[in-house]
Enzyme design. Structure first.
Site, PDB file in Angstrom:
ATOM      1  N   HIS A 188       2.420  38.161  20.109  1.00 45.58           N
ATOM      2  CA  HIS A 188       2.557  38.073  18.498  1.00 45.58           C
ATOM      3  C   HIS A 188       2.084  37.758  17.480  1.00 45.58           C
ATOM      4  O   HIS A 188       1.421  37.762  16.330  1.00 45.58           O
ATOM      5  CB  HIS A 188       3.611  39.044  18.451  1.00 45.58           C
ATOM      6  CG  HIS A 188       4.747  39.883  18.710  1.00 45.58           C
ATOM      7  ND1 HIS A 188       4.527  41.178  18.251  1.00 45.58           N
ATOM      8  CD2 HIS A 188       6.077  40.040  19.381  1.00 45.58           C
ATOM      9  CE1 HIS A 188       5.521  41.373  19.330  1.00 45.58           C
ATOM     10  NE2 HIS A 188       6.451  40.511  19.773  1.00 45.58           N
ATOM     11  N   GLU A 245       6.478  13.622  16.075  1.00 45.19           N
ATOM     12  CA  GLU A 245       6.677  12.295  14.569  1.00 45.19           C
ATOM     13  C   GLU A 245       6.013  11.552  15.404  1.00 45.19           C
ATOM     14  O   GLU A 245       5.827  10.210  14.704  1.00 45.19           O
ATOM     15  CB  GLU A 245       8.042  12.744  13.959  1.00 45.19           C
ATOM     16  CG  GLU A 245       9.382  12.615  15.254  1.00 45.19           C
ATOM     17  CD  GLU A 245      10.220  12.551  14.746  1.00 45.19           C
ATOM     18  OE1 GLU A 245      10.784  12.034  13.682  1.00 45.19           O
ATOM     19  OE2 GLU A 245      11.087  13.750  15.373  1.00 45.19           O
ATOM     20  N   ASN A 294      18.782   1.179  -4.292  1.00 46.30           N
ATOM     21  CA  ASN A 294      18.179   2.432  -3.009  1.00 46.30           C
ATOM     22  C   ASN A 294      18.685   3.580  -4.163  1.00 46.30           C
ATOM     23  O   ASN A 294      19.780   3.533  -4.496  1.00 46.30           O
ATOM     24  CB  ASN A 294      18.894   1.752  -1.927  1.00 46.30           C
ATOM     25  CG  ASN A 294      18.886   3.222  -1.398  1.00 46.30           C
ATOM     26  OD1 ASN A 294      17.811   3.740  -1.097  1.00 46.30           O
ATOM     27  ND2 ASN A 294      19.689   3.535   0.243  1.00 46.30           N
ATOM     28  N   LYS A 304      14.308   6.882   8.164  1.00 47.22           N
ATOM     29  CA  LYS A 304      14.855   7.691   9.470  1.00 47.22           C
ATOM     30  C   LYS A 304      15.809   8.486   7.804  1.00 47.22           C
ATOM     31  O   LYS A 304      16.081   9.384   7.981  1.00 47.22           O
ATOM     32  CB  LYS A 304      16.264   6.240   9.141  1.00 47.22           C
ATOM     33  CG  LYS A 304      17.149   7.278  10.289  1.00 47.22           C
ATOM     34  CD  LYS A 304      16.649   6.492  11.730  1.00 47.22           C
ATOM     35  CE  LYS A 304      17.997   7.638  12.599  1.00 47.22           C
ATOM     36  NZ  LYS A 304      17.220   8.811  13.808  1.00 47.22           N
TER      37      LYS A 304
HETATM   38  C1  F6R Z   1      13.570  13.570  13.324  1.00 46.88           C
HETATM   39  C2  F6R Z   1      14.571  13.582  12.316  1.00 46.88           C
HETATM   40  C3  F6R Z   1      14.255  14.160  10.989  1.00 46.88           C
HETATM   41  C4  F6R Z   1      15.641  14.529  10.694  1.00 46.88           C
HETATM   42  C5  F6R Z   1      15.879  14.947   9.342  1.00 46.88           C
HETATM   43  C6  F6R Z   1      17.226  15.017   9.097  1.00 46.88           C
HETATM   44  O1  F6R Z   1      13.463  13.255  15.447  1.00 46.88           O
HETATM   45  O2  F6R Z   1      14.720  12.158  12.566  1.00 46.88           O
HETATM   46  O3  F6R Z   1      13.342  15.431  11.227  1.00 46.88           O
HETATM   47  O4  F6R Z   1      16.041  14.990  11.708  1.00 46.88           O
HETATM   48  O5  F6R Z   1      14.750  14.630   8.649  1.00 46.88           O
HETATM   49  O6  F6R Z   1      17.886  13.910   9.121  1.00 46.88           O
HETATM   50  P1  F6R Z   1      19.417  14.076   8.905  1.00 46.88           P
HETATM   51  O7  F6R Z   1      20.362  14.423  10.462  1.00 46.88           O
HETATM   52  O8  F6R Z   1      19.695  12.388   8.748  1.00 46.88           O
HETATM   53  O9  F6R Z   1      20.079  14.752   7.761  1.00 46.88           O
END
Ligand code: F6R
Length: 718
Positions: free
Chosen positions: A612, A596, A172, A713
């Site tokens: 605007h 999303e 990873n 995520k």
């Molecule tokens: C939307 C979402 C993304 C995260 C973004 C930041 O639902 O999950 O927009 O918020 O990728 O991720 P973090 O909060 O983990 O830095």
């Protein structure tokens, strides 16, 4: 005999290593790695496979375009050894030790379930005995989100050293100098089959191993020596797990940058029930039956054990003969030092990672917000004041800042935007907003007198972490707001607050958003606590916070209504959301949720900007949601509604309970009535109908709620 002789010099460096070793400058791809090693306890092959698959299922939210595993094959028969046949046959296999056979590698494109299906059909075809029992066995697994090379079995992990899988690696992260390593390895006769950066790692391990063996004789180099020598050559950010046919029943994990966890489960002789370890030291001379796990995330470990160790950068964790030893790798030293680490006890319940009675994690996470908000505030509201342990020693410095800068991406940025007006009000300090990527693109000015607040659910988002390194470099006080204990953000900031929302598995962030707003509201209360003039206001907000979980339970009752609204919007192409003041963030976040997961074009807009430009879009078909709950901007929003009416806009208005007739005279538009709370906390309430709407739209449109197309995520690439 293995491991008895020290190899002083392994392979000479393959390439000159640049001085750029700063983890913060490059982040990895969104992947999940997992390993399972059972020691002195009989586990059938089928059981081992299921543990690996389940680990991947828990990590699937991190990446879901391809996956793979490696397990042990059956021992080679003496005849096969004489002929030099492994499962790939040939001379290479004869170089493996007599008690070893080339491990089996399975890789598949698509989601984890497609790997599961293909593994079972392949083992069936090769007549592999799934009931065969192993008293010790080491398996590794990987779920991928492609960055280097398209999703395909060839580019999936484990990546291999060659035909006989002598060294296998799951990774990873990102190896930034892989091209130069690859060229060098090709010059040494290696051939590459994938487009990944990872493939150089197992090949490098084989190169190091072969060279040491040729120079020092058979079996003189230990597995950890091979891995530390490999680490010496790698640049970038990574968490790696190594499995090798030369070191059967051993595993090695190491990391720089990317998160990696070791889980330890001791098994009692009778019922195999979990028992506590307190120190990794206790594992160094211990033949008791046990199961050990490596994982990118605690979520994949919690169902097995609560005893874990967050592996630190440059640590090399070696599992051999049921013992765990940890070495601290140092570029300057030839021999890494041995370190002792204490195990931590995980404060997470298995229920958190299960869907329970819900159909999807996103649905579960929306509905558990009364509970997650309660945990966010637990122990932090005391006698009309706010106590944030992670911040208290820095409050004075923050109060003297010239500016507070909120930095984040996506939903986390939106949460900060929602908290901004209240922080400005209570602190009297200018608060500016930065999308992390934009700050980096501009190299915007940050000074020593600034306080930079980094907001991130995962604590691993590449852009946010790069912005953090930038702010640290410029001398700002760096504060973290994150859901992930032990994350890079938590470790690299000077101080901060955990939002304690519990594991968020749905890719769309929901409960983390509301907990982030509440944490930042509490931060504002703590920063402003020295001002007499705002005391009454602060007390009112603290009361409002205590009441918030109850109000969230009330607003969740709109679920059915939001489903009906979703039905009416199912075929629309586009959706606009207008908000202002505290609820400008609600408009952005509501629109982000819809785009999303429901894969519908949706824009959140500042209502003050309507005239605007956006007004030109208004007609009878385009649905527009206007957030018009009761606050200082209410009359302005009423006027926006009137103007949209005048242009025959298809309006849906969110208003405070009892305000329906004043926002929508003559019942001319659809109304969503929500409970009213203190103005600065209203975004927590208002986002919930939007989350429900996005959820139902997605289900009705037949899309994947928890794993939306093209997203993962943790966005750990720039
Ligand atoms: C939307 C979402 C993304 C995260 C973004 C930041 O639902 O999950 O927009 O918020 O990728 O991720 P973090 O909060 O983990 O830095």
């Amino acid at each position: 005999m293995r491991g008895g002789v020290t190899v002083r010099t392994l392979a000479r460096p393959l390439t000159s290593i640049s001085s750029r070793r700063d983890v913060g400058r490059s982040r990895g791809k969104m992947c999940g790695i997992f390993a399972f090693l059972n020691y002195n306890v009989a586990r059938e092959r089928r059981y081992i496979l299921e543990v690996l698959f389940n680990g991947l299922r828990r990590l699937e939210y991190r990446g879901y375009d391809s996956s793979g595993i490696a397990i042990d094959a059956d021992l080679r028969s003496p005849v096969a050894i004489d002929k030099g046949e492994g499962n790939d046959g040939g001379e290479e296999a004869s170089r493996l030790p007599y008690n070893s056979a080339p491990p089996l590698v399975f890789r598949q494109e698509g989601k984890i379930e497609s790997l599961v299906r293909s593994v079972y059909s392949e083992v069936d075809a090769m007549d592999l005995n799934l009931e065969k029992s192993f008293s010790v066995h080491a398996g590794i697994a990987h779920t991928r989100w492609a960055t280097h090379g398209v999703p395909s079995p060839r580019n999936s992990h484990p990546q291999s050293s060659g035909a006989c899988n002598e060294f296998l690696v799951v990774h990873n992260g990102i190896i930034t100098n892989y091209e130069v390593l690859k060229e060098t390895l090709i010059r040494h006769g290696f051939t590459f089959e994938s487009e990944t950066d990872t493939e150089v790692i197992p090949k490098l391990a084989k190169f190091v191993f072969d060279k040491a063996r040729d120079e020092e004789g058979e079996q003189t180099v230990t597995f950890s020596q091979v891995v530390t020598e490999v680490m010496r050559q790698l640049e970038g950010a990574y968490a790696l797990i190594f499995k090798s046919a030369h070191y059967p029943n051993e595993l090695i994990a190491c990391k720089r940058g990317s998160t990696l966890i070791l889980g330890v489960k001791e098994l009692s002789d009778d019922k195999n029930s979990g028992k506590l370890f307190h120190d990794v030291k206790a594992l160094t001379k211990d033949e008791k039956p046990k199961e050990l796990f490596f994982s990118s995330d605690l979520c994949a470990i919690v169902e097995h054990t609560k005893n874990y160790l967050a592996i630190e950068d440059n640590e090399v964790v070696h599992i051999k003969d049921g013992c765990v030893s940890i070495l601290k790798f140092d570029y300057g030293r030839e021999k890494p030092a041995s370190v002792q680490r204490a195990l931590s006890v995980l404060e997470m319940e298995v229920e958190q990672i299960k869907k329970g009675n819900y159909d999807h994690f996103m649905q579960k996470e929306i509905h558990e917000q009364p509970h997650s908000l309660t945990t966010t505030m637990r122990g932090r509201l005391k006698d009309n004041s706010v106590v944030l342990g992670g911040l208290k020693d820095h409050l004075k410095t923050i109060r003297h800042s010239r500016r507070i800068i909120f930095i984040g991406c996506g939903t986390s940025y939106n949460a900060a935007l929602a908290a901004r007006p209240f922080l400005e009000e209570l602190s009297g300090i200018p608060v500016t907003m930065e999308l992390a990527s934009d700050l980096l693109d501009r190299q915007g000015p940050i000074y020593r007198e600034d306080t930079a607040v980094f907001v991130s659910q995962s604590g691993e988002t590449a852009d946010t972490l790069l912005a953090l390194e930038y702010a640290l470099g410029n001398g700002a006080l760096c504060v973290g707001v994150t859901n992930t204990v032990g994350s890079t953000l938590a470790r690299r900031t000077h101080c901060g607050v955990h939002i304690n929302a519990g594991c968020e598995i749905g890719v769309a962030s929901t409960k983390a958003y509301t907990s982030q707003i509440v944490v930042m509201a509490m931060m504002a209360l703590a920063i402003g606590a020295d001002k007499i003039s705002t005391q009454a206001r602060r007390e009112a907000i603290i009361n409002g916070l205590s009441d918030l979980p109850k109000k969230v339970s009330e607003v969740l009752k709109l679920d059915g209504e939001m489903r009906d609204l979703a039905k009416s919007l199912i075929d629309t192409q586009s959706l606009l959301v207008f908000g202002r003041g505290y609820n400008y963030a609600t408009a952005l976040e509501g629109a982000l949720k819809v785009k999303e997961v429901a894969l519908m074009h949706s824009e959140g807009m500042l209502a003050g900007e309507m005239k605007h430009g956006p007004l030109a879009l208004v007609d009878e078909t385009l649905p527009i949601i206007v957030i018009a709950t009761h606050d200082a901007c209410f009359s302005k929003q009423q006027s926006v509604i009137q103007q949209l009416h005048a242009r025959k806009g298809r309006l849906i208005v969110m208003c405070s309970e009892g305000d329906a007739t004043s926002v929508c005279p003559m019942g001319s538009c659809r109304v969503i009535e929500v409970p009213q709370v203190a103005d600065c906390l209203q975004p927590v309430i208002n986002i919930i109908p939007m989350q429900l709407l996005a959820y139902h739209l997605t289900v009705l449109r037949g899309y994947d709620v928890d794993q939306p197309r093209n997203l993962a995520k943790s966005v750990t690439t720039e």
